[in-house]
Design a protein around this motif. Structure first.
Motif, PDB file in Angstrom:
ATOM      1  N   THR A   1      -0.369  -7.907  10.157  1.00  0.00           N
ATOM      2  CA  THR A   1       1.050  -8.060  10.500  1.00  0.00           C
ATOM      3  C   THR A   1       1.636  -6.841  11.213  1.00  0.00           C
ATOM      4  OG1 THR A   1       1.802  -7.131   8.404  1.00  0.00           O
ATOM      5  CG2 THR A   1       1.384  -9.504   8.445  1.00  0.00           C
TER       6      THR A   1
ATOM      7  N   LEU B   1       1.573  -1.295   9.253  1.00  0.00           N
ATOM      8  CA  LEU B   1       1.197   0.115   9.120  1.00  0.00           C
ATOM      9  C   LEU B   1       1.199   0.806  10.481  1.00  0.00           C
ATOM     10  CD1 LEU B   1      -1.901  -0.470   6.835  1.00  0.00           C
ATOM     11  CD2 LEU B   1       0.188   0.676   6.109  1.00  0.00           C
TER      12      LEU B   1
ATOM     13  N   CYS C   1      -5.745  -3.665   4.015  1.00  0.00           N
ATOM     14  CA  CYS C   1      -5.756  -2.211   4.262  1.00  0.00           C
ATOM     15  C   CYS C   1      -6.534  -1.529   3.139  1.00  0.00           C
ATOM     16  CB  CYS C   1      -4.330  -1.673   4.355  1.00  0.00           C
ATOM     17  SG  CYS C   1      -3.260  -2.188   3.005  1.00  0.00           S
TER      18      CYS C   1
ATOM     19  N   PRO D   1       0.802  -1.222   0.000  1.00  0.00           N
ATOM     20  CA  PRO D   1       0.000   0.000   0.000  1.00  0.00           C
ATOM     21  C   PRO D   1       0.838   1.278   0.000  1.00  0.00           C
ATOM     22  CG  PRO D   1       0.111  -0.904   2.197  1.00  0.00           C
ATOM     23  CD  PRO D   1       0.818  -1.885   1.302  1.00  0.00           C
TER      24      PRO D   1
ATOM     25  N   CYS E   1      -4.670  -4.417   9.427  1.00  0.00           N
ATOM     26  CA  CYS E   1      -3.430  -5.084   8.993  1.00  0.00           C
ATOM     27  C   CYS E   1      -3.079  -6.244   9.927  1.00  0.00           C
ATOM     28  CB  CYS E   1      -2.283  -4.079   8.944  1.00  0.00           C
ATOM     29  SG  CYS E   1      -0.737  -4.861   8.471  1.00  0.00           S
TER      30      CYS E   1
ATOM     31  N   CYS F   1       4.922  -6.469   5.429  1.00  0.00           N
ATOM     32  CA  CYS F   1       3.738  -6.462   4.574  1.00  0.00           C
ATOM     33  C   CYS F   1       3.684  -7.741   3.718  1.00  0.00           C
ATOM     34  CB  CYS F   1       3.748  -5.234   3.669  1.00  0.00           C
ATOM     35  SG  CYS F   1       2.366  -5.231   2.511  1.00  0.00           S
ATOM     36  N   VAL F   2       2.557  -8.440   3.785  1.00  0.00           N
ATOM     37  CA  VAL F   2       2.404  -9.686   3.017  1.00  0.00           C
ATOM     38  C   VAL F   2       1.472  -9.507   1.821  1.00  0.00           C
ATOM     39  CG1 VAL F   2       2.968 -11.247   4.920  1.00  0.00           C
ATOM     40  CG2 VAL F   2       0.592 -10.491   4.592  1.00  0.00           C
ATOM     41  N   SER F   3       1.176  -8.253   1.478  1.00  0.00           N
ATOM     42  CA  SER F   3       0.392  -7.969   0.269  1.00  0.00           C
ATOM     43  C   SER F   3      -1.019  -8.561   0.330  1.00  0.00           C
ATOM     44  CB  SER F   3       1.153  -8.518  -0.950  1.00  0.00           C
ATOM     45  OG  SER F   3       0.577  -8.068  -2.136  1.00  0.00           O
ATOM     46  N   CYS F   4      -1.621  -8.532   1.516  1.00  0.00           N
ATOM     47  CA  CYS F   4      -2.932  -9.183   1.664  1.00  0.00           C
ATOM     48  C   CYS F   4      -4.086  -8.338   1.135  1.00  0.00           C
ATOM     49  CB  CYS F   4      -3.189  -9.525   3.126  1.00  0.00           C
ATOM     50  SG  CYS F   4      -3.429  -8.091   4.186  1.00  0.00           S
ATOM     51  N   ASN F   5      -3.840  -7.018   0.994  1.00  0.00           N
ATOM     52  CA  ASN F   5      -4.904  -6.151   0.454  1.00  0.00           C
ATOM     53  C   ASN F   5      -5.920  -5.688   1.502  1.00  0.00           C
ATOM     54  OD1 ASN F   5      -4.917  -5.175  -2.094  1.00  0.00           O
ATOM     55  ND2 ASN F   5      -6.099  -6.828  -2.989  1.00  0.00           N
TER      56      ASN F   5
HETATM   57  S1  SF4 Z   1      -1.269  -5.257   2.361  1.00  0.00           S
HETATM   58 FE1  SF4 Z   1      -1.870  -6.420   4.239  1.00  0.00          FE
HETATM   59  S2  SF4 Z   1       0.059  -6.759   5.345  1.00  0.00           S
HETATM   60 FE2  SF4 Z   1       0.438  -5.130   3.835  1.00  0.00          FE
HETATM   61  S3  SF4 Z   1       0.078  -3.247   4.980  1.00  0.00           S
HETATM   62 FE3  SF4 Z   1      -1.865  -3.785   3.957  1.00  0.00          FE
HETATM   63  S4  SF4 Z   1      -3.006  -4.943   5.508  1.00  0.00           S
HETATM   64 FE4  SF4 Z   1      -0.864  -4.890   6.160  1.00  0.00          FE
END
Ligand code: SF4
Ligand code: SF4
Ligand code: SF4
Length: 141
Positions: free
Chosen positions: A92, A95, A123, A73, A90, A117-121
């Protein structure tokens, strides 16, 4: 629906190490399993799997992707209203808010711990103000 591991799993453990919520279990060189009650559908397990053994909720095999190419993000400061939804969402702790001593109009979320950040989307999905753009970050940005 949640991510699943197929029979061609080679038991390398890469998915288990990548999962932010410890939803994966399995012994070395044996088929690994995902606990659907814990999985948050971030897709990290599939992106690191060398055997293309992870299937997503859309029933497609998740493509392997170099970590440097994962979407992360970028918070658009002019749109962020400092509601902190993304920080709370988030899984992990990647943020943080820029500075809680600032008035709300000047404060904003920031991706502070890039490596977490694990790119979970999550946020992105939880921002009601379109203040997050998911992007590939290079060394220079
Ligand atoms: S993509 Fe997921 S892990 Fe990365 S900042 Fe957003 S919520 Fe957190
Ligand atoms: S999709 Fe994400 S949360 Fe679900 S098992 Fe894979 S790494 Fe864990
Ligand atoms: S959810 Fe959106 S508006 Fe709220 S703090 Fe995060 S980026 Fe800013």
């Amino acid at each position: 629906m949640y991510h699943r591991i197929e029979e061609n799993c080679i038991g390398c453990g890469a998915c288990m190490r990548a999962c932010p919520v410890e939803a994966i279990s399995g012994n070395k060189k044996e088929l690994h399993r995902i606990d659907g009650k814990l999985c948050i559908d971030c897709g990290s397990c599939g992106r690191v799997c060398p055997a293309a053994a992870v299937r997503g909720p859309d029933n497609r095999i998740v493509a392997r992707l170099k970590k440097s190419e994962w979407l992360k993000p970028r918070i658009l400061e002019d749109k962020c209203l400092a509601c902190e939804n993304c920080v709370a969402a988030c899984p992990t702790g990647a943020l943080i808010m820029k500075d809680d001593s600032l008035p709300l109009q000047q404060n904003c979320a920031v991706l502070f711990y890039h490596e977490k950040c694990v790119s979970c989307n999550w946020c992105f999905k939880n921002c009601q103000f379109d203040a997050i753009s998911m992007e590939v970050f290079s060394e220079n940005n």
